[in-house]
Design a protein around this motif. Structure first.
Motif, PDB file in Angstrom:
ATOM      1  N   GLY A 178       0.735   7.423  15.735  1.00  0.00           N
ATOM      2  CA  GLY A 178       0.122   7.934  14.510  1.00  0.00           C
ATOM      3  C   GLY A 178      -1.013   7.049  14.065  1.00  0.00           C
ATOM      4  N   SER A 179      -1.925   7.634  13.281  1.00  0.00           N
ATOM      5  CA  SER A 179      -3.072   6.909  12.740  1.00  0.00           C
ATOM      6  C   SER A 179      -3.236   7.290  11.275  1.00  0.00           C
ATOM      7  N   VAL A 180      -3.654   6.335  10.462  1.00  0.00           N
ATOM      8  CA  VAL A 180      -3.832   6.603   9.029  1.00  0.00           C
ATOM      9  C   VAL A 180      -4.790   5.606   8.412  1.00  0.00           C
ATOM     10  N   HIS A 200      -8.448  -0.374   3.829  1.00  0.00           N
ATOM     11  CA  HIS A 200      -8.117  -0.691   2.432  1.00  0.00           C
ATOM     12  C   HIS A 200      -9.184  -0.106   1.530  1.00  0.00           C
ATOM     13  N   ARG A 201      -8.728   0.566   0.504  1.00  0.00           N
ATOM     14  CA  ARG A 201      -9.669   1.175  -0.428  1.00  0.00           C
ATOM     15  C   ARG A 201     -10.241   0.150  -1.371  1.00  0.00           C
ATOM     16  N   MET A 202     -11.543   0.158  -1.533  1.00  0.00           N
ATOM     17  CA  MET A 202     -12.194  -0.819  -2.388  1.00  0.00           C
ATOM     18  C   MET A 202     -13.256  -0.099  -3.211  1.00  0.00           C
ATOM     19  N   VAL A 262      -0.645  11.745  16.003  1.00  0.00           N
ATOM     20  CA  VAL A 262      -0.893  12.445  14.737  1.00  0.00           C
ATOM     21  C   VAL A 262      -1.867  11.600  13.918  1.00  0.00           C
ATOM     22  N   ASP A 263      -2.995  12.217  13.561  1.00  0.00           N
ATOM     23  CA  ASP A 263      -3.998  11.548  12.732  1.00  0.00           C
ATOM     24  C   ASP A 263      -3.789  12.104  11.329  1.00  0.00           C
ATOM     25  N   THR A 264      -3.177  11.298  10.466  1.00  0.00           N
ATOM     26  CA  THR A 264      -2.690  11.814   9.189  1.00  0.00           C
ATOM     27  C   THR A 264      -3.641  11.462   8.059  1.00  0.00           C
ATOM     28  N   TRP A 265      -4.208  12.474   7.444  1.00  0.00           N
ATOM     29  CA  TRP A 265      -5.071  12.231   6.278  1.00  0.00           C
ATOM     30  C   TRP A 265      -4.257  12.379   5.002  1.00  0.00           C
ATOM     31  N   TRP A 266      -4.335  11.379   4.153  1.00  0.00           N
ATOM     32  CA  TRP A 266      -3.725  11.475   2.828  1.00  0.00           C
ATOM     33  C   TRP A 266      -4.241  10.346   1.960  1.00  0.00           C
ATOM     34  N   GLN A 267      -3.711  10.192   0.762  1.00  0.00           N
ATOM     35  CA  GLN A 267      -4.219   9.226  -0.211  1.00  0.00           C
ATOM     36  C   GLN A 267      -3.073   8.686  -1.068  1.00  0.00           C
ATOM     37  N   THR A 268      -3.335   7.575  -1.743  1.00  0.00           N
ATOM     38  CA  THR A 268      -2.364   7.040  -2.697  1.00  0.00           C
ATOM     39  C   THR A 268      -1.933   8.154  -3.664  1.00  0.00           C
ATOM     40  N   GLY A 297     -15.363  10.938   5.435  1.00  0.00           N
ATOM     41  CA  GLY A 297     -15.412   9.690   4.656  1.00  0.00           C
ATOM     42  C   GLY A 297     -15.646   9.974   3.187  1.00  0.00           C
ATOM     43  N   ARG A 298     -15.621   8.920   2.396  1.00  0.00           N
ATOM     44  CA  ARG A 298     -15.716   9.080   0.946  1.00  0.00           C
ATOM     45  C   ARG A 298     -17.118   9.532   0.552  1.00  0.00           C
ATOM     46  N   VAL A 299     -17.171  10.375  -0.441  1.00  0.00           N
ATOM     47  CA  VAL A 299     -18.470  10.795  -0.964  1.00  0.00           C
ATOM     48  C   VAL A 299     -18.717  10.153  -2.330  1.00  0.00           C
ATOM     49  N   PHE A 348      -9.918  17.135  -6.794  1.00  0.00           N
ATOM     50  CA  PHE A 348     -10.999  16.661  -5.928  1.00  0.00           C
ATOM     51  C   PHE A 348     -10.601  15.326  -5.307  1.00  0.00           C
ATOM     52  N   THR A 349     -10.647  15.288  -3.969  1.00  0.00           N
ATOM     53  CA  THR A 349     -10.122  14.130  -3.241  1.00  0.00           C
ATOM     54  C   THR A 349     -11.075  12.945  -3.183  1.00  0.00           C
ATOM     55  N   GLY A 350     -12.384  13.206  -3.380  1.00  0.00           N
ATOM     56  CA  GLY A 350     -13.370  12.134  -3.194  1.00  0.00           C
ATOM     57  C   GLY A 350     -13.828  12.015  -1.749  1.00  0.00           C
ATOM     58  N   TRP A 384       0.851  -1.199   0.000  1.00  0.00           N
ATOM     59  CA  TRP A 384       0.000   0.000   0.000  1.00  0.00           C
ATOM     60  C   TRP A 384       0.876   1.234   0.000  1.00  0.00           C
ATOM     61  N   VAL A 385       0.281   2.373  -0.289  1.00  0.00           N
ATOM     62  CA  VAL A 385       1.086   3.593  -0.376  1.00  0.00           C
ATOM     63  C   VAL A 385       1.715   3.932   0.978  1.00  0.00           C
ATOM     64  N   THR A 386       1.025   3.609   2.065  1.00  0.00           N
ATOM     65  CA  THR A 386       1.569   3.920   3.383  1.00  0.00           C
ATOM     66  C   THR A 386       2.906   3.207   3.579  1.00  0.00           C
ATOM     67  N   ILE A 428     -15.289   2.517  -0.950  1.00  0.00           N
ATOM     68  CA  ILE A 428     -15.479   2.266   0.467  1.00  0.00           C
ATOM     69  C   ILE A 428     -14.129   1.935   1.091  1.00  0.00           C
ATOM     70  N   ASN A 429     -14.078   2.029   2.392  1.00  0.00           N
ATOM     71  CA  ASN A 429     -12.822   1.884   3.094  1.00  0.00           C
ATOM     72  C   ASN A 429     -12.972   0.744   4.093  1.00  0.00           C
ATOM     73  N   VAL A 430     -12.462  -0.421   3.715  1.00  0.00           N
ATOM     74  CA  VAL A 430     -12.647  -1.637   4.497  1.00  0.00           C
ATOM     75  C   VAL A 430     -11.337  -1.954   5.211  1.00  0.00           C
TER      76      VAL A 430
HETATM   77  C1  WTA Z   1      -9.157   7.699   3.854  1.00  0.00           C
HETATM   78  C2  WTA Z   1      -4.091   5.773   2.451  1.00  0.00           C
HETATM   79  C3  WTA Z   1      -9.784   9.961   7.570  1.00  0.00           C
HETATM   80  C4  WTA Z   1      -9.755   8.775   2.991  1.00  0.00           C
HETATM   81  C5  WTA Z   1      -2.986   6.716   2.967  1.00  0.00           C
HETATM   82  C6  WTA Z   1      -8.852   8.782   1.776  1.00  0.00           C
HETATM   83  C7  WTA Z   1      -8.554   8.882   5.966  1.00  0.00           C
HETATM   84  C8  WTA Z   1      -8.514   7.324   1.629  1.00  0.00           C
HETATM   85  C9  WTA Z   1      -7.369   9.127   6.694  1.00  0.00           C
HETATM   86  C10 WTA Z   1      -7.209   7.100   0.927  1.00  0.00           C
HETATM   87  C11 WTA Z   1      -7.473   9.820   7.943  1.00  0.00           C
HETATM   88  C12 WTA Z   1      -6.877   8.074   4.849  1.00  0.00           C
HETATM   89  N1  WTA Z   1      -8.709  10.229   8.334  1.00  0.00           N
HETATM   90  N2  WTA Z   1      -9.741   9.314   6.413  1.00  0.00           N
HETATM   91  N3  WTA Z   1      -6.429  10.065   8.714  1.00  0.00           N
HETATM   92  N4  WTA Z   1      -6.346   8.615   5.973  1.00  0.00           N
HETATM   93  N5  WTA Z   1      -8.214   8.215   4.851  1.00  0.00           N
HETATM   94  O1  WTA Z   1      -5.370   5.761  -1.066  1.00  0.00           O
HETATM   95  O2  WTA Z   1     -11.068   8.410   2.646  1.00  0.00           O
HETATM   96  O3  WTA Z   1      -5.373   3.818   0.557  1.00  0.00           O
HETATM   97  O4  WTA Z   1      -9.464   9.295   0.619  1.00  0.00           O
HETATM   98  O5  WTA Z   1      -4.355   6.031   1.129  1.00  0.00           O
HETATM   99  O6  WTA Z   1      -8.460   6.821   2.966  1.00  0.00           O
HETATM  100  O7  WTA Z   1      -6.840   5.734   0.950  1.00  0.00           O
HETATM  101  P1  WTA Z   1      -5.468   5.267   0.322  1.00  0.00           P
END
Ligand code: WTA
Length: 649
Positions: free
Chosen positions: A385-387, A526-528, A411-417, A515-517, A498-500, A310-312, A521-523
């Motif tokens: 940290g949380s992600v 894991h993005r699905m 640290v609650d880190t929001w990001w994406q692939t 959450g995703r709009v 646009f992040t979704g 995964w990207v993380t 979905i996020n299982v």
């Molecule tokens: C969600 C993972 C809330 C979000 C790094 C995003 C989060 C998707 C967080 C990306 C967070 C990731 N708080 N939501 N800290 N981190 N997300 O591409 O919906 O596997 O768009 O990247 O995970 O998932 P991806």
């Protein structure tokens, strides 16, 4: 601690966290302002931490309409040199780069120094060359969570090959699809992986994938020693082919915008997308985000529990830590085997200082009670940290109080692939925390909330999360399909990424991801894509139609809820449920296994035949009171039957 309905509970940073930090509260304000007002000089300065073969002549050069993104133009570098060789050259060869903790707690721990990592990566790079791999080739990596997985990525980067890592939980079908999409001629794999005491048949899965798609060469590591079939002329044991390769291998100078890797991720439509990251911007972004977000200090042990698939794992097991000369722990196992204290035991065993994991793991472990945690000494921890998904305040609290003893920051880190690295987070020495909120934008990040029509929302607001300016670690395209890249990310709100995700901004300027709009979905973090699961289901000969939605799940965050219509004459029942679950596992992989299969004679559709997903989502969520207007349905009675079916489950 203060409470406010609008801005959430505030948890003050412990005083100890504020001292000796890389970025204090007042540093942040000034640096954030500079990162936007004087962006080129800010990023030129961060880029100084990278060794360039040729310095960039231009920092940022991008447009979101039309979409063309480049950073550090004119620069050449090699990210493997930066992650490995330069630390050795600087006299830090003896420092530990990777600590490997095996699945089996009694197995052999490996500590790999930067000098050893350099030698091993060189051997692997030369072995890849010997097999025939050259610059620009796409190399599929399907490896267990062992150091050789990270080395395979670095070896590709060293010779300028583009890696495409596939998570070990994907099936042969999924591997074949990704190989075809990026026209990858080469695979690196192992005989077998191990997780939670169970074997994962990696080579066998590769063999099945390659039955469908031709390939020039497969490099195979001996990991567990299980018997495997080797195809003459195609498959090579690493330990054989690597004999007699030279012990030097120059790092290929890459242009800043040369591709570094492709990573497949799910979208709301169609097949997975090959997100493409390039070399210079990604290097600067992962180096910088790792340094500030985790506030890494020399000799600390950093542990990110993600998989390198995964990207993380890419950004915070391999590139971010190694670019910073850090010591990263790589764990082959799972949180709950042999017992629910495995994470806490590993932290104690290796004196982990920074621990980065996903809410789904936190929730699962929280349920098992505090004894698992308290019987280990976690006093080495300095930062958590949380992600991966929003963390619910209850899980945040437990993480903070029980794991962190109430004394260290989260640290609650929001990001994406697609973003390459962390985008929104609090910084550990700068910001108070709010359970459930990711926090503030990282340097250079300009978040914007817009409503459904694209109108910009100011101040305290909730809307769709866009980013208005480029940042160095941004994905540049989808491999081989730039139109889809533009369409997916830049067409909903032209001129913006646009992040979704949906998001709320409170009156303190903290961001709360809701959450995703879209239909992602996020299982379990894991993005699905729901569309992917639907396509898999309808391939089954007995299935006529399928609609898949997410529903709240205590541990996984979201579960996979499938509405299925069968062909005339087919019988629903437990046997078919089991068969369809197995079918989806085969088509996509175990990570896509449906949680609920709801057989229905019909799906709710508009008169024009469009499936009303909004209604299906509500029913799956047990939200029967708020189904909204169903008068536009072709047959409103379908809804009653679905509601009755859901209640009966
Ligand atoms: C969600 C993972 C809330 C979000 C790094 C995003 C989060 C998707 C967080 C990306 C967070 C990731 N708080 N939501 N800290 N981190 N997300 O591409 O919906 O596997 O768009 O990247 O995970 O998932 P991806």
């Amino acid at each position: 601690m203060s409470d406010s309905k609008h801005s959430g509970e505030r948890v003050e940073l412990p005083a100890a966290a504020r001292s000796g930090t890389v970025c204090t509260a007042s540093d942040y304000d000034g640096m954030y302002a500079r990162s936007l007002d004087d962006s080129d000089s800010f990023w030129a300065e961060q880029a100084q931490r990278i060794d360039w073969v040729a310095e960039p002549t231009k920092v940022a050069d991008w447009s979101f309409d039309p979409v063309a993104i480049s950073w550090f133009t004119g620069g050449t570098l090699n990210i493997c040199h930066n992650a490995v060789d330069r630390h050795v050259a600087a006299g830090n060869g003896a420092r530990t780069a990777l600590i490997f903790e095996p699945d089996d707690p009694d197995g052999t721990v490996r500590k790999i120094s930067y000098a050893k990592l350099q030698r091993d990566v060189i051997t692997m790079a030369n072995t890849l060359k010997k097999m025939g791999v050259s610059k620009g080739d796409r190399v599929t990596i399907y490896m267990p969570m062992v150091p050789e997985g990270a080395m395979a990525m670095l070896a590709c980067a060293r010779i300028g090959a583009v890696h495409s890592v596939i998570f070990g939980g994907f099936s042969p079908e999924a591997i074949a699809g990704r190989i075809v999409d990026c026209r990858s001629d080469w695979v690196i794999t192992a005989d077998e992986g191990r997780r939670g005491g169970k074997p994962i048949a990696l080579k066998k899965n590769v063999d099945e994938a390659l039955d469908k798609v031709p390939n020039r060469g497969v490099l195979v590591f001996r990991n567990t020693g299980c018997p495997v079939t080797m195809v003459e002329g195609r498959d090579h044991w690493f330990h054989e082919l690597s004999q007699d390769v030279p012990d030097d291998c120059p790092c290929e100078p890459m242009a800043a915008e040369d591709p570094l890797f492709i990573l497949y991720t799910s979208g709301s439509t169609g097949k997975p997308k090959g997100v493409l990251h390039t070399t210079g911007g990604y290097a600067v972004w992962t180096e910088t985000t790792f340094r500030f977000v985790f506030d890494y200090r020399e000799n600390e042990v950093f542990w990110c529990t993600a998989d390198i698939g995964w990207v993380t794992g890419h950004s915070y097991i391999v590139y971010g830590p190694l670019l910073n000369g850090a010591t990263a722990l790589m764990f082959e196992g799972v949180p709950n085997w042999p017992d629910h204290d495995r994470f806490w035991q590993v932290i104690d065993k290796h004196q982990v200082n920074i621990f980065y994991t996903a809410p789904t793991a936190i929730r699962a472990l929280m349920r098992e009670g505090n004894d698992h945690v308290t019987r280990h000494d976690l006093s080495s921890l300095r930062l958590l940290g949380s992600v991966g998904e929003p963390i619910n305040p209850e899980a945040w609290r437990w993480y903070h109080d029980t794991v962190g003893k109430g004394a260290i920051p989260i640290v609650d880190t929001w990001w994406q692939t697609e973003t390459g690295g962390v985008m929104i987070t609090t910084l550990p020495g700068a910001h108070d925390m709010k359970p459930g909120s990711a926090g503030k934008p990282f340097f250079g990040i300009c978040p914007q909330l817009v409503d459904g029509e694209g109108a910009v929302l100011e101040g305290e607001a909730e809307g769709n999360l866009c980013i208005t300016r480029s940042w160095p670690g941004q994905a540049r395209t989808l491999y081989g399909d730039h139109d889809r890249f533009v369409q997916t990310y830049f067409s909903t709100y032209p001129g913006k990424y646009f992040t979704g995700d949906g998001c709320r901004r409170d009156d303190d300027g903290y961001y709360w991801i809701t959450g995703r709009v879209d239909d992602v979905i996020n299982v379990s973090g894991h993005r699905m894509g729901t569309a992917e699961v639907e396509s898999a289901l309808v391939l089954h000969p007995k299935v006529s139609e399928a609609a898949v939605v997410g529903f709240p799940h205590d541990i996984k965050g979201q579960g996979i809820y499938c509405y299925v219509t069968l062909n005339a004459g087919e019988e629903a029942g437990d046997a078919l449920t089991a068969e369809l679950r197995q079918w989806v596992r085969k088509e996509i992989g175990p990570i896509a296994t449906p949680d609920e299969l709801h057989f229905t004679p019909a799906l709710p559709k508009t008169r024009s035949g469009k499936i009303m997903r909004r209604i299906l989502r509500k029913i799956a969520e047990n939200e029967f009171a708020s189904l909204g207007d169903i008068s536009t349905l072709a047959d409103p009675a379908v809804v009653e039957a679905l509601v009755a079916g859901r209640k009966a489950r």
